[in-house]
Write a protein that holds these residues in place. Structure first.
Motif, PDB file in Angstrom:
ATOM      1  N   PRO A 185      21.462  32.542  32.767  1.00 44.23           N
ATOM      2  CA  PRO A 185      22.744  32.274  33.430  1.00 44.23           C
ATOM      3  C   PRO A 185      22.593  31.175  34.481  1.00 44.23           C
ATOM      4  O   PRO A 185      21.532  31.040  35.098  1.00 44.23           O
ATOM      5  CB  PRO A 185      23.072  33.612  34.087  1.00 44.23           C
ATOM      6  N   LYS A 232      32.070  28.543  38.500  1.00 44.00           N
ATOM      7  CA  LYS A 232      31.965  29.466  37.361  1.00 44.00           C
ATOM      8  C   LYS A 232      30.500  29.640  36.944  1.00 44.00           C
ATOM      9  O   LYS A 232      29.642  28.829  37.280  1.00 44.00           O
ATOM     10  CB  LYS A 232      32.789  28.943  36.180  1.00 44.00           C
ATOM     11  N   THR A 233      30.245  30.714  36.178  1.00 39.43           N
ATOM     12  CA  THR A 233      28.897  30.977  35.685  1.00 39.43           C
ATOM     13  C   THR A 233      28.852  30.770  34.173  1.00 39.43           C
ATOM     14  O   THR A 233      29.702  31.280  33.441  1.00 39.43           O
ATOM     15  CB  THR A 233      28.458  32.414  36.015  1.00 39.43           C
ATOM     16  N   ALA A 234      27.844  30.007  33.730  1.00 38.32           N
ATOM     17  CA  ALA A 234      27.681  29.715  32.302  1.00 38.32           C
ATOM     18  C   ALA A 234      26.361  30.315  31.814  1.00 38.32           C
ATOM     19  O   ALA A 234      25.412  30.487  32.580  1.00 38.32           O
ATOM     20  CB  ALA A 234      27.698  28.211  32.067  1.00 38.32           C
ATOM     21  N   ASP A 235      26.333  30.624  30.535  1.00 41.43           N
ATOM     22  CA  ASP A 235      25.096  31.043  29.875  1.00 41.43           C
ATOM     23  C   ASP A 235      24.587  29.870  29.046  1.00 41.43           C
ATOM     24  O   ASP A 235      25.312  29.341  28.194  1.00 41.43           O
ATOM     25  CB  ASP A 235      25.355  32.255  28.968  1.00 41.43           C
ATOM     26  N   LYS A 287      27.861  28.072  27.499  1.00 39.79           N
ATOM     27  CA  LYS A 287      29.151  28.718  27.244  1.00 39.79           C
ATOM     28  C   LYS A 287      29.612  29.444  28.503  1.00 39.79           C
ATOM     29  O   LYS A 287      28.798  29.989  29.244  1.00 39.79           O
ATOM     30  CB  LYS A 287      29.036  29.716  26.093  1.00 39.79           C
ATOM     31  N   ILE A 288      30.907  29.421  28.705  1.00 40.88           N
ATOM     32  CA  ILE A 288      31.527  30.183  29.797  1.00 40.88           C
ATOM     33  C   ILE A 288      32.479  31.189  29.171  1.00 40.88           C
ATOM     34  O   ILE A 288      33.382  30.821  28.413  1.00 40.88           O
ATOM     35  CB  ILE A 288      32.288  29.247  30.774  1.00 40.88           C
ATOM     36  N   ASP A 289      32.235  32.468  29.473  1.00 43.24           N
ATOM     37  CA  ASP A 289      33.005  33.557  28.849  1.00 43.24           C
ATOM     38  C   ASP A 289      32.954  33.450  27.326  1.00 43.24           C
ATOM     39  O   ASP A 289      33.957  33.673  26.632  1.00 43.24           O
ATOM     40  CB  ASP A 289      34.460  33.536  29.340  1.00 43.24           C
ATOM     41  N   GLY A 290      31.801  33.049  26.820  1.00 40.62           N
ATOM     42  CA  GLY A 290      31.600  32.975  25.366  1.00 40.62           C
ATOM     43  C   GLY A 290      32.156  31.737  24.708  1.00 40.62           C
ATOM     44  O   GLY A 290      32.043  31.586  23.486  1.00 40.62           O
ATOM     45  N   GLU A 291      32.743  30.821  25.485  1.00 39.76           N
ATOM     46  CA  GLU A 291      33.360  29.620  24.917  1.00 39.76           C
ATOM     47  C   GLU A 291      32.616  28.364  25.376  1.00 39.76           C
ATOM     48  O   GLU A 291      32.310  28.220  26.558  1.00 39.76           O
ATOM     49  CB  GLU A 291      34.835  29.511  25.334  1.00 39.76           C
TER      50      GLU A 291
END
Length: 436
Positions: A216, A231-234, A173-177
């Motif tokens: 991350p 971008k950074t993803a979780d 997810k990126i920014d929770g999405e």
């Protein structure tokens, strides 16, 4: 009769051609009479169609055909008389003011340039050499072993290590999405082989069966997925299977599986060394040939015929379209392909082609039949049935012409290296093999 050749610009020339109208008309009438003997029309038996009807039906097309033929013959006759080497096709336009009973045309065309090759003894060329090391042979064997490896599941409490094949579920997810391509189930990869980003591999390394982890991951700015680049993803990862790799032993069984004739380990090493030596030689030859071509291009002075360059551009565009079509793209004929992207390469090809032709002519470097035969046999040597490959080349003049071109370039390369100031450089095996 002397031919008047007018110089327009650089390589561009003009010749005025005149033809007797009577000669053209006589040829038109002769072709129409021949056509009348076989033409078929409703209401008439074959060969019985009146000439007036044949002329009305076919006169214009026959007139056009005869005019093209006669003007073409007149042009090439005039060009030969004037000892002109014509590049490309002429542009021919009818000219006003011809004498009575004559028809006149202007033929505008290009000629091939005079090629001036400078003193090759002053050319500085780096000549590459390379050898197949024992380490290169061993690395190749390791690659072959990896290609034939098997995997067996590790113990439940074992952690994933370098070289293990892991099966995972992951969701990013990126920014929770969630994002496209950021989720998969039962996904397999081998740790340490670069299939995944290093940060992803580092996170999975050391995990155990059934374990989950969130971490991350920063995508590089030049990442191929533009939507996530920079971008950074979780990521949430769950390990579902860990399998250790088992490579086959280097023994007679491996040798036989790889097609080694005597089925021995010594034979395996010998075969690999021979194949690597062939590849090394091919790359060294290509590198040295490129260095020679660069030196020739720098030492030669010539104008490029625009028609020849455009013909090469057209050929490259068509080749690109054929490649796209072979890849499954539809309507490639309608696809716009910018010609300018091919022009620099086309100019270089035409330039080198003219330089090589001049050097071959002046230094007598034509490909000899025995050289062509040796080259064909060398190309065939890596195949299981080389004699069939030799017959394949000699069965088609176009394929044989490609080999002759290779031999010719090799002759030029050796000739120039024999004249130039050559500095030899021994390349490391890995350096050579890493070059394109």
């Amino acid at each position: 009769m002397a031919v008047n050749v007018e110089t327009l610009e650089k390589l561009e020339r003009k010749i005025t051609l005149t033809l007797p109208v009577e000669t053209i008309q006589n040829e038109v009438n002769a072709r129409l009479r021949k056509l009348a003997r076989s033409v078929k029309m409703d209401g008439f038996r074959p060969g019985k169609v009146p000439m007036s009807i044949v002329t009305q039906q076919y006169g214009y097309s026959v007139q056009y055909e005869v005019m093209n033929d006669k003007v073409g013959e007149a042009f090439f006759s005039a060009a030969n008389e004037a000892n002109l080497r014509v590049a490309g096709q002429p542009t021919i336009t009818e000219k006003d003011g011809a004498p009575e009973g004559q028809v006149a045309f202007d033929a505008v065309f290009e000629v091939f340039p005079d090629v001036k090759i400078g003193d090759l003894a002053t050319a500085e060329i780096e000549k590459a050499t390379a050898q197949v090391s024992d380490a290169a042979v061993e690395r190749t064997i390791e690659i072959l072993r990896k290609q034939r490896r098997t995997f067996a599941q590790r113990a439940k409490d074992a952690a994933a290590e370098e070289g293990d094949r892991v099966t995972i579920d992951f969701a990013g997810k990126i920014d929770g999405e969630p994002f496209e391509g950021g989720k998969a189930e039962d996904f397999q990869f081998v740790i340490g082989e670069g299939q995944m980003l290093k940060e992803f591999e580092d996170a999975v390394r050391g995990m155990k069966l059934g374990e989950s982890k969130t971490f991350p991951l920063a995508f590089p700015a030049d990442y191929h997925g533009k939507d996530v680049a920079g971008k950074t993803a979780d990521f949430l990862v769950t390990v579902k299977k860990i399998e250790a790799a088992h490579l086959p032993e280097v023994n007679e069984q491996l040798a036989k599986s790889l097609g080694v004739k005597d089925g021995t380990v010594e034979g395996l090493h010998a075969d690999i060394r021979k194949n690597l030596a062939r590849e090394v030689q091919a790359r060294v030859t290509a590198r040295n040939k490129q260095a020679v071509m660069d030196a020739l291009a720098a030492k030669a002075e010539l104008e490029l015929p625009k028609s020849s360059v455009q013909a090469e551009v057209d050929r490259m565009v068509e080749s690109a379209r054929a490649d796209l079509k072979a890849r499954g793209l539809k309507d490639v004929e309608k696809l716009p392909i910018p010609e300018d992207s091919f022009r620099p390469q086309a100019e270089r090809r035409v330039r080198l082609g003219l330089i090589l032709a001049e050097l071959v002519r002046t230094a007598n470097l034509q490909a000899r039949p025995e050289q062509v035969r040796a080259q064909v046999e060398e190309l065939a040597a890596s195949y299981e049935k080389p004699e069939e490959v030799v017959r394949y080349y000699y069965a088609d003049n176009r394929r044989l012409a490609d080999v002759e071109a290779m031999v010719l370039e090799n002759n030029v390369t050796e000739h120039v290296l024999g004249l130039a100031k050559v500095t030899e450089r021994t390349l490391d095996f890995d350096e050579l093999m890493g070059q394109q």
